[in-house]
Write a protein that holds these residues in place. Structure first.
Motif, PDB file in Angstrom:
ATOM      1  N   THR A 181      41.933  40.125  57.506  1.00 19.53           N
ATOM      2  CA  THR A 181      41.819  38.759  57.803  1.00 19.53           C
ATOM      3  C   THR A 181      41.095  38.419  59.161  1.00 19.53           C
ATOM      4  O   THR A 181      40.613  37.665  59.315  1.00 19.53           O
ATOM      5  N   ALA A 182      41.699  39.271  60.319  1.00 23.23           N
ATOM      6  CA  ALA A 182      41.038  39.165  61.441  1.00 23.23           C
ATOM      7  C   ALA A 182      39.331  39.276  61.412  1.00 23.23           C
ATOM      8  O   ALA A 182      38.616  38.601  62.075  1.00 23.23           O
ATOM      9  N   PHE A 183      38.941  40.473  60.548  1.00 21.93           N
ATOM     10  CA  PHE A 183      37.742  40.713  60.490  1.00 21.93           C
ATOM     11  C   PHE A 183      36.868  39.443  60.031  1.00 21.93           C
ATOM     12  O   PHE A 183      35.823  39.084  60.358  1.00 21.93           O
ATOM     13  N   ARG A 184      37.493  38.657  58.853  1.00 20.95           N
ATOM     14  CA  ARG A 184      36.572  37.733  58.295  1.00 20.95           C
ATOM     15  C   ARG A 184      36.718  36.693  59.319  1.00 20.95           C
ATOM     16  O   ARG A 184      35.743  36.035  59.322  1.00 20.95           O
ATOM     17  N   GLN A 185      38.051  36.366  60.025  1.00 22.67           N
ATOM     18  CA  GLN A 185      37.853  35.298  60.973  1.00 22.67           C
ATOM     19  C   GLN A 185      36.873  35.528  61.983  1.00 22.67           C
ATOM     20  O   GLN A 185      36.059  34.400  62.463  1.00 22.67           O
ATOM     21  N   GLY A 186      36.708  36.751  62.490  1.00 23.22           N
ATOM     22  CA  GLY A 186      35.733  36.984  63.361  1.00 23.22           C
ATOM     23  C   GLY A 186      34.122  36.765  62.899  1.00 23.22           C
ATOM     24  O   GLY A 186      33.389  36.064  63.614  1.00 23.22           O
ATOM     25  N   MET A 187      33.956  37.136  61.604  1.00 26.74           N
ATOM     26  CA  MET A 187      32.625  36.904  61.093  1.00 26.74           C
ATOM     27  C   MET A 187      32.463  35.280  61.178  1.00 26.74           C
ATOM     28  O   MET A 187      31.368  34.833  61.324  1.00 26.74           O
ATOM     29  N   ALA A 188      33.556  34.729  60.407  1.00 28.40           N
ATOM     30  CA  ALA A 188      33.339  33.373  60.501  1.00 28.40           C
ATOM     31  C   ALA A 188      33.210  32.396  61.705  1.00 28.40           C
ATOM     32  O   ALA A 188      32.495  31.460  61.982  1.00 28.40           O
ATOM     33  N   ASN A 189      33.751  32.904  62.712  1.00 25.78           N
ATOM     34  CA  ASN A 189      33.567  32.256  64.188  1.00 25.78           C
ATOM     35  C   ASN A 189      32.272  32.728  64.690  1.00 25.78           C
ATOM     36  O   ASN A 189      31.666  31.874  65.333  1.00 25.78           O
ATOM     37  N   ALA A 190      31.732  33.765  64.668  1.00 28.59           N
ATOM     38  CA  ALA A 190      30.349  34.418  64.815  1.00 28.59           C
ATOM     39  C   ALA A 190      29.249  33.545  64.274  1.00 28.59           C
ATOM     40  O   ALA A 190      28.351  32.999  65.035  1.00 28.59           O
ATOM     41  N   ASN A 191      29.336  33.405  63.099  1.00 25.98           N
ATOM     42  CA  ASN A 191      28.174  33.058  62.167  1.00 25.98           C
ATOM     43  C   ASN A 191      28.771  32.597  60.858  1.00 25.98           C
ATOM     44  O   ASN A 191      28.848  33.389  60.137  1.00 25.98           O
ATOM     45  N   PRO A 192      28.944  31.337  60.822  1.00 24.62           N
ATOM     46  CA  PRO A 192      29.492  30.896  59.524  1.00 24.62           C
ATOM     47  C   PRO A 192      28.820  30.837  58.171  1.00 24.62           C
ATOM     48  O   PRO A 192      29.383  31.337  57.106  1.00 24.62           O
ATOM     49  N   PRO A 193      27.532  30.961  58.201  1.00 26.43           N
ATOM     50  CA  PRO A 193      26.980  31.379  57.010  1.00 26.43           C
ATOM     51  C   PRO A 193      26.807  32.811  56.410  1.00 26.43           C
ATOM     52  O   PRO A 193      26.438  33.195  55.349  1.00 26.43           O
ATOM     53  N   ILE A 194      27.652  33.587  57.138  1.00 24.99           N
ATOM     54  CA  ILE A 194      27.697  35.356  56.799  1.00 24.99           C
ATOM     55  C   ILE A 194      28.411  35.243  55.809  1.00 24.99           C
ATOM     56  O   ILE A 194      29.717  34.597  55.690  1.00 24.99           O
ATOM     57  N   LEU A 195      28.021  35.957  54.425  1.00 31.75           N
ATOM     58  CA  LEU A 195      28.795  36.137  53.340  1.00 31.75           C
ATOM     59  C   LEU A 195      29.389  37.678  53.462  1.00 31.75           C
ATOM     60  O   LEU A 195      28.465  38.393  53.539  1.00 31.75           O
ATOM     61  N   HIS A 196      30.806  37.676  53.220  1.00 29.25           N
ATOM     62  CA  HIS A 196      31.494  38.913  53.189  1.00 29.25           C
ATOM     63  C   HIS A 196      31.314  39.478  51.768  1.00 29.25           C
ATOM     64  O   HIS A 196      31.734  38.745  51.009  1.00 29.25           O
ATOM     65  N   VAL A 197      30.824  40.672  51.585  1.00 31.00           N
ATOM     66  CA  VAL A 197      30.665  41.189  50.066  1.00 31.00           C
ATOM     67  C   VAL A 197      31.432  42.464  50.160  1.00 31.00           C
ATOM     68  O   VAL A 197      31.386  43.173  51.014  1.00 31.00           O
ATOM     69  N   TYR A 198      32.487  42.484  49.078  1.00 29.56           N
ATOM     70  CA  TYR A 198      33.121  43.635  48.885  1.00 29.56           C
ATOM     71  C   TYR A 198      32.684  44.761  47.920  1.00 29.56           C
ATOM     72  O   TYR A 198      31.738  44.675  47.022  1.00 29.56           O
ATOM     73  N   ASP A 199      32.548  46.086  48.353  1.00 33.55           N
ATOM     74  CA  ASP A 199      32.032  47.009  47.445  1.00 33.55           C
ATOM     75  C   ASP A 199      33.159  47.281  46.309  1.00 33.55           C
ATOM     76  O   ASP A 199      34.367  46.963  46.391  1.00 33.55           O
ATOM     77  N   ARG A 200      32.345  47.944  45.136  1.00 39.61           N
ATOM     78  CA  ARG A 200      33.406  48.205  44.018  1.00 39.61           C
ATOM     79  C   ARG A 200      34.668  48.998  44.312  1.00 39.61           C
ATOM     80  O   ARG A 200      35.660  48.588  43.786  1.00 39.61           O
TER      81      ARG A 200
END
Length: 126
Positions: free
Chosen positions: A2-21
């Motif tokens: 969740t910290a990783f997701r929050q960091g991505m959202a704070n850095a650049n909101p349009p970044i989309l996090h994609v999970y690998d299979r």
């Protein structure tokens, strides 16, 4: 995570996090295991059937199949008792009108054999 997701959202909101299979399936399995552990008991006890429950009636074909299987098992046991008394495989094959390989297989059998019959094609496939 969740910290990783929050960091991505704070850095650049349009970044989309994609999970690998691999990780997606792993996480789904963990959740499913957790859910099953909470829903299904760890120990199951089986109760005896109620005496009023009767056996399901068999069809004619099922009865014939069961009779055939019992006859075959009786033949196998007869061959198995005849062999130690001194009769050889070839003699048993002639006596019971079976192939030697079949007699040998019957001598090695310890449980009744299931009867498998292939279904015939009703119409030729041209």
């Amino acid at each position: 995570m969740t910290a990783f997701r929050q960091g991505m959202a704070n850095a650049n909101p349009p970044i989309l996090h994609v999970y690998d299979r691999w990780h997606l399936i792993g996480k789904a399995k963990k959740r499913l295991d957790f859910l099953l552990l909470s829903l299904v008991p760890s120990v199951m006890t089986w109760s005896k059937p109620h005496p009023s429950v009767r056996e399901i009636e068999r069809t004619k074909a099922e009865k014939r199949k069961k009779e055939r299987q019992e006859q075959k098992w009786a033949l196998i046991q007869e061959i198995q008792t005849a062999h130690p008394s001194g009769k050889n495989i070839s003699g048993l094959a002639k006596e019971y009108e079976l192939d030697r390989k079949t007699v040998k297989k019957y001598l090695q059998t310890t449980t009744p054999l299931p009867i498998h019959r292939r279904k015939r094609n009703r119409f030729p496939l041209f």
